[in-house]
Write a protein that holds these residues in place. Structure first.
Motif, PDB file in Angstrom:
ATOM      1  N   ALA A   1     -21.156 -43.115  -0.287  1.00  0.00           N
ATOM      2  CA  ALA A   1     -20.608 -44.052   0.430  1.00  0.00           C
ATOM      3  C   ALA A   1     -21.755 -45.253   0.686  1.00  0.00           C
ATOM      4  CB  ALA A   1     -20.506 -43.600   2.049  1.00  0.00           C
TER       5      ALA A   1
ATOM      6  N   MET B   1     -17.065 -30.630  -2.395  1.00  0.00           N
ATOM      7  CA  MET B   1     -17.193 -31.965  -1.789  1.00  0.00           C
ATOM      8  C   MET B   1     -18.066 -32.887  -2.526  1.00  0.00           C
ATOM      9  SD  MET B   1     -16.684 -33.556   1.919  1.00  0.00           S
ATOM     10  CE  MET B   1     -18.394 -33.129   2.358  1.00  0.00           C
TER      11      MET B   1
ATOM     12  N   THR C   1     -14.612 -34.479  -5.949  1.00  0.00           N
ATOM     13  CA  THR C   1     -15.323 -32.929  -5.907  1.00  0.00           C
ATOM     14  C   THR C   1     -16.027 -32.750  -7.129  1.00  0.00           C
ATOM     15  OG1 THR C   1     -13.041 -32.203  -6.928  1.00  0.00           O
ATOM     16  CG2 THR C   1     -13.507 -32.314  -4.522  1.00  0.00           C
TER      17      THR C   1
ATOM     18  N   ASN D   1     -18.887 -36.689  -2.143  1.00  0.00           N
ATOM     19  CA  ASN D   1     -18.580 -37.793  -1.637  1.00  0.00           C
ATOM     20  C   ASN D   1     -19.791 -39.131  -1.673  1.00  0.00           C
ATOM     21  OD1 ASN D   1     -16.121 -36.863  -0.930  1.00  0.00           O
ATOM     22  ND2 ASN D   1     -16.544 -36.861   1.232  1.00  0.00           N
TER      23      ASN D   1
ATOM     24  N   TRP E   1     -12.550 -46.475  -3.929  1.00  0.00           N
ATOM     25  CA  TRP E   1     -13.536 -46.807  -2.757  1.00  0.00           C
ATOM     26  C   TRP E   1     -12.512 -47.274  -1.433  1.00  0.00           C
ATOM     27  CZ3 TRP E   1     -18.736 -45.764  -2.364  1.00  0.00           C
ATOM     28  CH2 TRP E   1     -19.284 -45.417  -3.725  1.00  0.00           C
TER      29      TRP E   1
ATOM     30  N   ASP F   1     -22.375 -37.093   0.599  1.00  0.00           N
ATOM     31  CA  ASP F   1     -21.629 -35.990   1.583  1.00  0.00           C
ATOM     32  C   ASP F   1     -21.357 -34.932   0.724  1.00  0.00           C
ATOM     33  OD1 ASP F   1     -20.993 -34.634   3.416  1.00  0.00           O
ATOM     34  OD2 ASP F   1     -19.412 -36.065   4.303  1.00  0.00           O
TER      35      ASP F   1
ATOM     36  N   ILE G   1     -16.171 -45.694   1.404  1.00  0.00           N
ATOM     37  CA  ILE G   1     -16.353 -44.320   0.812  1.00  0.00           C
ATOM     38  C   ILE G   1     -15.675 -44.089  -0.455  1.00  0.00           C
ATOM     39  CG2 ILE G   1     -14.862 -43.275   2.176  1.00  0.00           C
ATOM     40  CD1 ILE G   1     -16.733 -40.824   2.469  1.00  0.00           C
ATOM     41  N   LYS G   2     -16.269 -43.117  -1.457  1.00  0.00           N
ATOM     42  CA  LYS G   2     -15.265 -42.476  -2.691  1.00  0.00           C
ATOM     43  C   LYS G   2     -15.431 -41.276  -2.550  1.00  0.00           C
ATOM     44  CE  LYS G   2     -15.054 -42.969  -7.798  1.00  0.00           C
ATOM     45  NZ  LYS G   2     -14.144 -43.904  -8.070  1.00  0.00           N
ATOM     46  N   ARG G   3     -14.344 -40.472  -2.536  1.00  0.00           N
ATOM     47  CA  ARG G   3     -14.088 -38.945  -2.283  1.00  0.00           C
ATOM     48  C   ARG G   3     -13.791 -38.273  -3.670  1.00  0.00           C
ATOM     49  NH1 ARG G   3     -13.775 -38.483   3.132  1.00  0.00           N
ATOM     50  NH2 ARG G   3     -13.386 -40.097   4.517  1.00  0.00           N
TER      51      ARG G   3
ATOM     52  N   LEU H   1     -13.801 -45.541   5.722  1.00  0.00           N
ATOM     53  CA  LEU H   1     -14.314 -44.218   6.167  1.00  0.00           C
ATOM     54  C   LEU H   1     -13.834 -44.087   7.449  1.00  0.00           C
ATOM     55  CD1 LEU H   1     -16.130 -41.767   6.109  1.00  0.00           C
ATOM     56  CD2 LEU H   1     -18.064 -43.023   7.187  1.00  0.00           C
TER      57      LEU H   1
END
Length: 294
Positions: free
Chosen positions: A270, A266, A106, A268, A41, A143, A102-104, A44
């Protein structure tokens, strides 16, 4: 999955104190216990080109999330749910200020997912008063954009608990539908940005009024459970629960915009928090479990 396999899976979950507090779907995508660190995390950061000064003001106010013992002046540290640390998201001390972590990821499969967390929210204890209306809102968002062969849209479900606004007590859940306005960043016309957490466009969730535990002085906290189920195939919500309440999401709508270059698959997640007073608001996340039915 056979009945015996499911029974073994359930037994393993129940035997693990860190996981048995959650109710995950069949496959755990990630289990973030912030006693182990930030677990992916991060801040952003808004889009920019050529200079950080081209970043939209909404993003420029963001700062990094930090690990916290929930320190306070009268008794030292509160600590997390069952450890010393939680992830802390803090706003600046200005009414309307926001911050996001945010945690990104896929996606590897487009099917149902479950987002569970234990959270608590408080204003900074700078006064000898309760301050129960000093936090304006807190919430979470996804997202999402499917793979390059199928994606036609970028989908961003948002949910927030609107605690108060301009000092007025509200205590209700809201979602944000529609689209947001994009702004070109820089001069090369290659980068655009939109601040989707702006105060406009929020809609009350039907039956979304909720009173949650807010202890008697500004330094006491109680942890809350939340769970949001979402289908990545249909891009529709399936269920939303907070503590002992389950809310109707049949009319829920997400922000939807055309699919964007470079954002294929994606996935994501948050969290965000907003202050209603000239003091910082803190959202603490003890742990998160993201799982899927695949």
């Amino acid at each position: 999955m056979t009945d015996q396999t499911e029974a073994i899976r359930q037994g393993m979950l129940l035997a693990n104190p860190q996981l048995s507090r959650f109710d995950p779907m069949r496959r755990i995508i990630c289990h973030d216990d912030f006693s182990r660190g930030h677990c992916g995390w991060s801040q952003l950061v808004g889009n920019y080109e050529g200079s950080l000064d081209t970043m939209l003001p909404g993003y420029a106010q963001h700062t990094s999330a930090m690990l916290s013992t929930l320190a306070h002046w009268d008794a030292g540290s509160h600590g997390g749910y069952d450890s010393s640390y939680a992830l802390k998201i803090a706003t600046r001390p200005r009414p309307g200020a926001q911050n996001v972590a945010i945690k990104r990821l896929t996606m590897r499969h487009r099917g149902p997912i479950r987002f569970e967390a234990y959270v608590t929210c408080k204003p900074e204890a700078t006064e000898l008063r309760l301050g129960d209306n000093d936090v304006r809102s807190w919430g979470f968002l996804f997202d999402l954009q499917a793979g390059d062969k199928v994606a036609e849209r970028r989908v961003m479900p948002h949910l927030r608990f609107l605690n108060a606004d301009q000092g007025e007590t509200l205590r209700k859940w809201q979602y944000k539908p529609g689209q947001t306005r994009f702004t070109d960043i820089g001069s090369e016309k290659k980068t655009a940005s939109h601040y989707h957490l702006s105060p406009d466009g929020w809609v009350d969730l039907p039956g979304g009024d909720q009173l949650m535990c807010y202890n008697e002085i500004a330094t006491k906290v109680n942890w809350h459970y939340m769970c949001f189920d979402f289908d990545l195939e249909t891009m529709r919500p399936l269920a939303f629960r907070v503590n002992d309440r389950e809310f109707d999401v049949t009319g829920f709508e997400s922000i939807e915009i055309p699919a964007m270059p470079n954002l294929w698959n994606m996935l994501n997640f948050a969290f965000f928090v907003e202050t209603d007073a000239a003091k910082r608001a803190f959202l603490y996340i003890d742990s998160v479990c993201i799982s899927g039915d695949f």
